[in-house]
Design an enzyme around this catalytic site. Sequence first.
Site, PDB file in Angstrom:
ATOM      1  N   ILE A 166       0.833  -1.198   0.000  1.00  0.00           N
ATOM      2  CA  ILE A 166       0.000   0.000   0.000  1.00  0.00           C
ATOM      3  C   ILE A 166       0.873   1.255   0.000  1.00  0.00           C
ATOM      4  O   ILE A 166       0.708   2.136  -0.844  1.00  0.00           O
ATOM      5  CB  ILE A 166      -0.972  -0.005   1.211  1.00  0.00           C
ATOM      6  CG1 ILE A 166      -1.871  -1.264   1.168  1.00  0.00           C
ATOM      7  CG2 ILE A 166      -1.806   1.264   1.268  1.00  0.00           C
ATOM      8  CD1 ILE A 166      -2.724  -1.400  -0.078  1.00  0.00           C
TER       9      ILE A 166
ATOM     10  N   HIS B 203      -7.927 -10.577  -6.463  1.00  0.00           N
ATOM     11  CA  HIS B 203      -9.302 -11.051  -6.326  1.00  0.00           C
ATOM     12  C   HIS B 203     -10.246 -10.431  -7.360  1.00  0.00           C
ATOM     13  O   HIS B 203     -10.025  -9.327  -7.835  1.00  0.00           O
ATOM     14  CB  HIS B 203      -9.821 -10.723  -4.921  1.00  0.00           C
ATOM     15  CG  HIS B 203      -9.168 -11.520  -3.838  1.00  0.00           C
ATOM     16  ND1 HIS B 203      -7.873 -11.303  -3.448  1.00  0.00           N
ATOM     17  CD2 HIS B 203      -9.629 -12.528  -3.066  1.00  0.00           C
ATOM     18  CE1 HIS B 203      -7.561 -12.151  -2.481  1.00  0.00           C
ATOM     19  NE2 HIS B 203      -8.608 -12.916  -2.233  1.00  0.00           N
TER      20      HIS B 203
ATOM     21  N   ARG C 120      -3.367 -10.435   8.777  1.00  0.00           N
ATOM     22  CA  ARG C 120      -4.174  -9.435   8.081  1.00  0.00           C
ATOM     23  C   ARG C 120      -4.435  -8.277   9.040  1.00  0.00           C
ATOM     24  O   ARG C 120      -4.739  -8.500  10.215  1.00  0.00           O
ATOM     25  CB  ARG C 120      -5.505 -10.043   7.653  1.00  0.00           C
ATOM     26  CG  ARG C 120      -5.388 -11.281   6.774  1.00  0.00           C
ATOM     27  CD  ARG C 120      -6.737 -11.975   6.731  1.00  0.00           C
ATOM     28  NE  ARG C 120      -6.742 -13.178   5.893  1.00  0.00           N
ATOM     29  CZ  ARG C 120      -6.427 -14.400   6.323  1.00  0.00           C
ATOM     30  NH1 ARG C 120      -6.022 -14.581   7.569  1.00  0.00           N
ATOM     31  NH2 ARG C 120      -6.505 -15.432   5.513  1.00  0.00           N
TER      32      ARG C 120
ATOM     33  N   ILE D  51      -6.274  -2.275   5.828  1.00  0.00           N
ATOM     34  CA  ILE D  51      -6.200  -2.894   4.505  1.00  0.00           C
ATOM     35  C   ILE D  51      -5.912  -4.390   4.674  1.00  0.00           C
ATOM     36  O   ILE D  51      -4.764  -4.816   4.775  1.00  0.00           O
ATOM     37  CB  ILE D  51      -5.127  -2.220   3.617  1.00  0.00           C
ATOM     38  CG1 ILE D  51      -5.234  -0.701   3.675  1.00  0.00           C
ATOM     39  CG2 ILE D  51      -5.246  -2.741   2.182  1.00  0.00           C
ATOM     40  CD1 ILE D  51      -6.498  -0.099   3.101  1.00  0.00           C
TER      41      ILE D  51
ATOM     42  N   SER E  89      -7.498  -8.422   3.328  1.00  0.00           N
ATOM     43  CA  SER E  89      -7.933  -9.002   2.072  1.00  0.00           C
ATOM     44  C   SER E  89      -9.219  -8.314   1.616  1.00  0.00           C
ATOM     45  O   SER E  89     -10.105  -8.078   2.435  1.00  0.00           O
ATOM     46  CB  SER E  89      -8.193 -10.485   2.271  1.00  0.00           C
ATOM     47  OG  SER E  89      -8.709 -11.056   1.098  1.00  0.00           O
TER      48      SER E  89
ATOM     49  N   CYS F 286      21.303 -21.283  -8.002  1.00  0.00           N
ATOM     50  CA  CYS F 286      20.172 -21.974  -7.372  1.00  0.00           C
ATOM     51  C   CYS F 286      19.676 -23.013  -8.360  1.00  0.00           C
ATOM     52  O   CYS F 286      19.111 -22.672  -9.389  1.00  0.00           O
ATOM     53  CB  CYS F 286      19.066 -20.972  -7.041  1.00  0.00           C
ATOM     54  SG  CYS F 286      17.476 -21.736  -6.679  1.00  0.00           S
TER      55      CYS F 286
ATOM     56  N   CYS G 222      17.399 -25.436  -8.040  1.00  0.00           N
ATOM     57  CA  CYS G 222      15.965 -25.769  -8.095  1.00  0.00           C
ATOM     58  C   CYS G 222      15.193 -24.770  -8.955  1.00  0.00           C
ATOM     59  O   CYS G 222      14.342 -25.149  -9.737  1.00  0.00           O
ATOM     60  CB  CYS G 222      15.367 -25.796  -6.694  1.00  0.00           C
ATOM     61  SG  CYS G 222      16.212 -26.906  -5.561  1.00  0.00           S
TER      62      CYS G 222
END
Lengths: 422, 564
Positions: free
Chosen positions: B91, B128, B394, B419, B421, B487, B489
């Site tokens: 934010i 979302h 959250r 702020i 979810s 790295c 992986c």
Amino acid sequence: MEQFDIVIIGSGPAGLAAALEIEQSGLKQIIIERENRAGGILKQCIHDGFGLHRFKKRLTGPEYAELFLKRVIEKKIPIYKNTFVTEIIEMENKSYRLTLVNSEKSLFEIEAKALILANGCRERTAKQVFIQGTRPAGVYTAGTAQYFTNILGYLPCKKCVILGSGDIGLIMARRLTLEGAKVVGVYEVKDTPSGLSRNIAQCLDDFDIPLYLSKTVTKIHGDKRVEAVTVQKVDLNLNQIPGTEEIIACDGLILSVGLVPENELAKSLGVELDTHTKGPMVNQSLMTSKEGIFSCGNALHVHDLVDFVSESAEIAAKGGIRFVQNKGEEELIHVEFDEKSFLYIVPQKINLLDIEENIHFYFRSKKVLKNVSVVIRTGDTIIFKKFYHNMKPPEMETISVNLKNVLQNKEICFELKEGVST
Amino acid sequence: MIAKYYQFDIIINKPIICTEENNAIKLEGEVSSWQEVIIAGKVAAKSKYRGVINKITVKGITVPSFQRPNFTDNIIEGQRPDVLIIGGGVIGAAIARALSKWEIDLMLVEKECDVAMHASSRNDGMVHPGITHPGSLKAKMNIRGNEMFEDLAKELDVPFKRTGMFILFNSWLEYLFGSTFIIRNAKKNGAKGVKRVKVKEIRKIIPNIPSDIVGGVTAPTTGVCPPYEMTTALAENAIMNGLKLSLETAVINLVETNNEITKVITNRGTVYPKVVINAAGLFADEIAAMANDQFFTIHPRKGEIALLDKNKGDLLNTIVSQVSANLLKSDTKGGALVKTAEGNILVGPTAFEQPYKEDYSTDYTNINALLEVKLPIIKGIEKGDVITYLAGTRAATYKEDFIIEKSKKIKNLIYAAGIQSPGYASSPAIAEEIERITIQLLKEKREINKKKNFMSVRKGIPNLKLLSKQERGELISKRRDYGHIVCRCEEISKGEIIDAIHATIPALTLDAIKRRTRAGMGRCQGGFCTPLIAQIMVEETGKNMLELTKKGDGSNLVSKFTKS
């Protein structure tokens, strides 16, 4: 694009041994190594005890690797170091095209008729054994702690708890103690140690480091750096027993909670894996379910001693040579075994059209056993029997059997029988 | 879906004192469990007041104030920025980026040694669709934020994928009511494309769903984007446009005179901003209290997330959750299986109330329950595929909605608080709104213009593994370090790690390098690459190995040099 008969992936004890075997055949080969030095994990294993079977000597890891590496250099076997295999694809003509990355040649391709996967294993982590709590600095697998201590010269902690009595955990308990760190104790979730008996004696007993069985670490405390861990008793089914929690102050947690064969390349090629070993399913020449792809060393299954890693690499190399020189036919049968008695048996399959020579079987028992016989049966006929005073999961067993003209009904089964005779 | 904390069957026997303060309802008293604190807050939230200040304590529990750096200096002493943003989460970073379009002096203070150290690196990265809470500010911001996200990600060179989402049902009754409810809410909010889908259609996209699924709802605008990368990108782009970022800088106090903040006292000096923006996330209520303007309390709602090995990534190419009677009873209400932009399947998050804002420890029972409920949604994934798990909290208020407004009391204080979810998805919209409020406020004092030379495009560190063979080869020929894989992986090169160390916001800890490059995020969890990265950090920064940390002061990687 450069063509090779055989490409070996990995220059640890398996890759080096395979290369020396292939060299005798005159086939064109290359070793691919992702690190800047050959030798694999042996480079950081500065303790002794390597090569007792093969050389009848107590060598250190680097010394053992050096014996092979010297000959590899003498024979001018090429190694691409600092080189990473990013992709392997199977071509229409059944050969394999590898895409490699390194600083010198950028991204380039090579082709191989056969591949030997000798890329070792990795360590299971704290999260993979479901340890909870915070995520501070100071939680290392034993191999990482070993790299910091032996290669870089830095102690990863001053006072630590070691979880898991696997061999690297035991070796690191001694190593950290010798460098001045305090090892509060080694905790093992099972009711028997996971490492070799000689390591329990030489690494723990000789240094008064306590070993706690049926106890595990369940929680890590501390936001920035490890401040403590919770250890807890477990029952015989490995379930945590509530109310037995004990908080132990320390600044490090070292994990030796198992090794997993690395088979990401094998998976990408569609190689069939064994759920018991987590390595590929192979026949007696250690060829996987994909024609021309061979697996050996700890990528195939986790070995207890490096001597057998080298041995398996030589078998895979011989298989690879035969495959390139004369692609044989296959008629495979599964090696059946009693899953209550054995953790695994390698090879998992027998090619009935290739049983002239002795077959090496590698296996581990599921439990600690005394006075048992390993019996190999085909139909109702026992074709092999060997008596063992002691058998335990940490110690890999190996037997060599000739199956020529003895397999009935195309069936082979391993069983464990208690007592001396049946 | 009714969450557990709405159960009012627990009766609080202890006296709770309710008073009015700053147009909010203030609760005081002592109870015997944290659950009671939450219930009291929830009940108070039903009142007409604009917020709930919950000062109820629990016997035997001391909730600490936020952790601060343990040093002081004068690095920002005497600075007089037009705008000071408190908080370097997504934010704060998004606001900084939005405001950096204007001809103003902009500063952001963050108490940690990097941006995105709290909720912004501890969430599922989901953008979302905005299909819940109609009428709320959350819903409004979510819809707008979702619309803005893709272009923003493109400008800032952050991977974004519009994966869509499927909500599955295994009973016709729940399907009928559930889907109607979801679709109605989506319509009210203005979420596009939300509709019922037949099992046959779902199976075309997710072949391995359970056999008892009767139908589902699709929300095609849902997306994924790595939140720590987005936060870094926003902050870096703001810096390119003039933002002064001061890390390891905690606000110790605000000096308020005549309803105006005149001084912001930090551990790194006192700052004299014209406008202060409170984007302090979990700690926004504590910042409000420093300004004598508290009207809400943040109650940290923890969530745990598990990540699966990338080699199972192909089993899911979207986001899927399941609604069932069994699930409603479980503690792990929310959450889903999310195919992240990076290619792992993510499981979670859980949701439960607990008092500690910075307690990011995970719990065996919760993780186990999460996996038991979520993994069966797709055949072929199992507990053994878990490579790591983590927790985040959250920043929820009792009103359970965002606070995006100018302070009613303090003339130069602006809130981007509460702020939770879908805060990540909403972040571009929140920033847009805060930008509007801030500029309006500044314009009351002087004339403000947009920058003529604003640079909207930021280039991130190249991810060589994702490039075409030709592009990758060319980059390596130009910079040899890109050909040296460190790295194994995640296939991250030395060059990428060096880039991160010398980036606009330098990655100077092991975790920061991990967040920038993914080195250490794979199945071995840094087992092989940690010492190698440590060596690169020594080479590139000139620091001693003993000084290197995992995540800032006090988290040293090693303890002692053995050869001295």
